[in-house]
Design a protein around this motif. Structure first.
Motif, mmCIF file in Angstrom:
data_model
loop_
_atom_site.group_PDB
_atom_site.id
_atom_site.type_symbol
_atom_site.label_atom_id
_atom_site.label_comp_id
_atom_site.label_asym_id
_atom_site.label_seq_id
_atom_site.Cartn_x
_atom_site.Cartn_y
_atom_site.Cartn_z
ATOM 1 N N ALA A 178 0.820 -1.221 0.000
ATOM 2 C CA ALA A 178 0.000 0.000 0.000
ATOM 3 C C ALA A 178 0.854 1.272 0.000
ATOM 4 O O ALA A 178 0.315 2.369 -0.125
ATOM 5 C CB ALA A 178 -0.911 -0.020 1.224
ATOM 6 N N HIS A 179 2.168 1.121 0.158
ATOM 7 C CA HIS A 179 3.080 2.278 0.292
ATOM 8 C C HIS A 179 2.579 3.230 1.377
ATOM 9 O O HIS A 179 2.605 4.451 1.208
ATOM 10 C CB HIS A 179 3.216 3.035 -1.042
ATOM 11 N N ASP A 180 2.050 2.653 2.457
ATOM 12 C CA ASP A 180 1.431 3.469 3.499
ATOM 13 C C ASP A 180 2.467 3.823 4.571
ATOM 14 O O ASP A 180 2.634 3.116 5.565
ATOM 15 C CB ASP A 180 0.247 2.710 4.110
ATOM 16 N N LYS A 181 3.161 4.922 4.338
ATOM 17 C CA LYS A 181 4.223 5.335 5.277
ATOM 18 C C LYS A 181 3.630 5.746 6.621
ATOM 19 O O LYS A 181 4.193 5.442 7.670
ATOM 20 C CB LYS A 181 4.997 6.528 4.704
ATOM 21 N N LYS A 182 2.485 6.433 6.575
ATOM 22 C CA LYS A 182 1.889 6.930 7.819
ATOM 23 C C LYS A 182 1.490 5.748 8.713
ATOM 24 O O LYS A 182 1.788 5.744 9.910
ATOM 25 C CB LYS A 182 0.672 7.809 7.520
ATOM 26 N N ALA A 183 0.840 4.757 8.116
ATOM 27 C CA ALA A 183 0.407 3.595 8.905
ATOM 28 C C ALA A 183 1.620 2.884 9.504
ATOM 29 O O ALA A 183 1.582 2.416 10.648
ATOM 30 C CB ALA A 183 -0.393 2.640 8.028
ATOM 31 N N THR A 184 2.704 2.807 8.731
ATOM 32 C CA THR A 184 3.915 2.143 9.222
ATOM 33 C C THR A 184 4.498 2.900 10.415
ATOM 34 O O THR A 184 4.833 2.296 11.439
ATOM 35 C CB THR A 184 4.976 2.065 8.094
ATOM 36 N N MET A 185 4.590 4.222 10.265
ATOM 37 C CA MET A 185 5.164 5.012 11.362
ATOM 38 C C MET A 185 4.239 5.036 12.579
ATOM 39 O O MET A 185 4.706 5.061 13.720
ATOM 40 C CB MET A 185 5.495 6.436 10.891
ATOM 41 N N ASP A 186 2.919 4.998 12.342
ATOM 42 C CA ASP A 186 1.962 4.906 13.463
ATOM 43 C C ASP A 186 2.176 3.603 14.234
ATOM 44 O O ASP A 186 2.107 3.573 15.468
ATOM 45 C CB ASP A 186 0.510 4.951 12.944
ATOM 46 N N LEU A 187 2.440 2.542 13.490
ATOM 47 C CA LEU A 187 2.670 1.238 14.112
ATOM 48 C C LEU A 187 3.946 1.258 14.959
ATOM 49 O O LEU A 187 3.990 0.699 16.062
ATOM 50 C CB LEU A 187 2.783 0.178 13.003
ATOM 51 N N VAL A 188 4.962 1.924 14.454
ATOM 52 C CA VAL A 188 6.216 2.059 15.206
ATOM 53 C C VAL A 188 5.956 2.828 16.510
ATOM 54 O O VAL A 188 6.398 2.413 17.594
ATOM 55 C CB VAL A 188 7.297 2.781 14.357
ATOM 56 N N SER A 189 5.194 3.914 16.410
ATOM 57 C CA SER A 189 4.860 4.705 17.608
ATOM 58 C C SER A 189 4.072 3.857 18.603
ATOM 59 O O SER A 189 4.317 3.912 19.814
ATOM 60 C CB SER A 189 4.002 5.916 17.236
ATOM 61 N N THR A 190 3.131 3.080 18.087
ATOM 62 C CA THR A 190 2.315 2.217 18.948
ATOM 63 C C THR A 190 3.203 1.230 19.710
ATOM 64 O O THR A 190 3.021 1.017 20.909
ATOM 65 C CB THR A 190 1.287 1.428 18.097
ATOM 66 N N LEU A 191 4.177 0.658 19.007
ATOM 67 C CA LEU A 191 5.065 -0.311 19.656
ATOM 68 C C LEU A 191 5.853 0.339 20.792
ATOM 69 O O LEU A 191 5.906 -0.198 21.905
ATOM 70 C CB LEU A 191 6.027 -0.931 18.637
ATOM 71 N N PHE A 192 6.438 1.498 20.519
ATOM 72 C CA PHE A 192 7.231 2.153 21.567
ATOM 73 C C PHE A 192 6.361 2.588 22.741
ATOM 74 O O PHE A 192 6.773 2.509 23.894
ATOM 75 C CB PHE A 192 8.026 3.336 20.996
ATOM 76 N N LYS A 193 5.115 2.982 22.460
ATOM 77 C CA LYS A 193 4.198 3.359 23.537
ATOM 78 C C LYS A 193 3.862 2.115 24.378
ATOM 79 O O LYS A 193 3.826 2.167 25.602
ATOM 80 C CB LYS A 193 2.922 3.970 22.947
ATOM 81 N N LEU A 194 3.665 1.014 23.692
ATOM 82 C CA LEU A 194 3.329 -0.243 24.365
ATOM 83 C C LEU A 194 4.484 -0.706 25.267
ATOM 84 O O LEU A 194 4.266 -1.169 26.390
ATOM 85 C CB LEU A 194 3.033 -1.302 23.301
#
Lengths: 136, 81
Positions: free
Chosen positions: A100-116
């Motif tokens: 999907a070339h979805d950079k925003k979703a990828t970076m959101d997922l990274v943020s979610t992981l670090f928050k978790l």
């Protein structure tokens, strides 16, 4: 031919895949969550040893203490399991994110992981379970 | 003049392609690292849970045995503190 090559490179550079950041987030988080499981196991061992020590004098109290301990253990294990499952889901979603070339979703997922990672660390600290801090 | 420009751009393009290919190898290495880390984490979890289950079964058995011989064991509900 030269123009065609230029076109390919332009597309490749504009794509700038962010999934390596996601891989890195999982790679740095996994040892930390593993340390959480080891700490949980060590705390469980200590608690159960203490409970066993009181069985002879008061088995009813030992049973009640074991029940309370198992409840706390379950809560902590679920937190760690949820973190691990989210990490696995993040890895599994990489092909779809790439497609999907979805950079925003990828970076959101990274943020979610670090928050978790931070949430689980703070949640388990009062239970005496040490989850090290992850720094991005 | 035009051909020099095309050659220059082609050289840049080739360098960029080489960079992108090297980058792909790095990405693959990072992905392998992430998957190996998750596998190791699963192993740690399984060992911790197995230890806990075995430990709990042993503790529970000791409590059950003690309740059988304890004078109040048969009278009191173990779930009531």
């Amino acid at each position: 031919v030269s123009t065609f090559r230029l076109l390919i490179v332009s597309v490749a550079l504009a794509g700038c895949d962010p999934t390596p950041v996601l891989f890195k987030a999982v790679a740095v988080g996994a040892p930390v969550v593993a340390a959480g499981y080891r700490s949980l196991d060590a705390a469980d061992k200590d608690q159960q040893n203490a409970i066993r020590a009181e069985i002879k004098d008061d088995p009813q109290k030992a049973q009640a203490d074991l029940n309370a301990h198992l409840k706390r253990y379950g809560i902590a294990a679920i937190s760690l399991d949820t973190t691990m499952a989210t990490m696995q889901t993040a890895l599994d979603s990489v092909p779809a994110l790439k497609a999907a070339h979805d950079k925003k979703a990828t970076m959101d997922l990274v943020s979610t992981l670090f928050k978790l990672y931070e949430d689980v660390r703070q949640e388990l600290a009062p239970l005496g379970i040490d989850v090290p801090k992850v720094t991005p | 003049m035009m051909s020099i420009l095309v050659e220059l751009l082609t050289a840049i393009a080739q360098a960029a392609v080489a960079y992108e290919q090297a980058n792909e190898a790095d990405k693959a290495a990072l992905e392998g690292q992430a998957r190996a880390a998750i596998d190791a984490l699963r192993g740690t979890r399984s060992a911790a849970i197995a230890d806990h289950d075995a430990r709990t079964a042993e503790t529970q058995k000791e409590i059950d045995d003690a309740l059988k011989v304890h004078p109040l064991g048969a009278l009191k509900d173990p779930s009531v503190p």
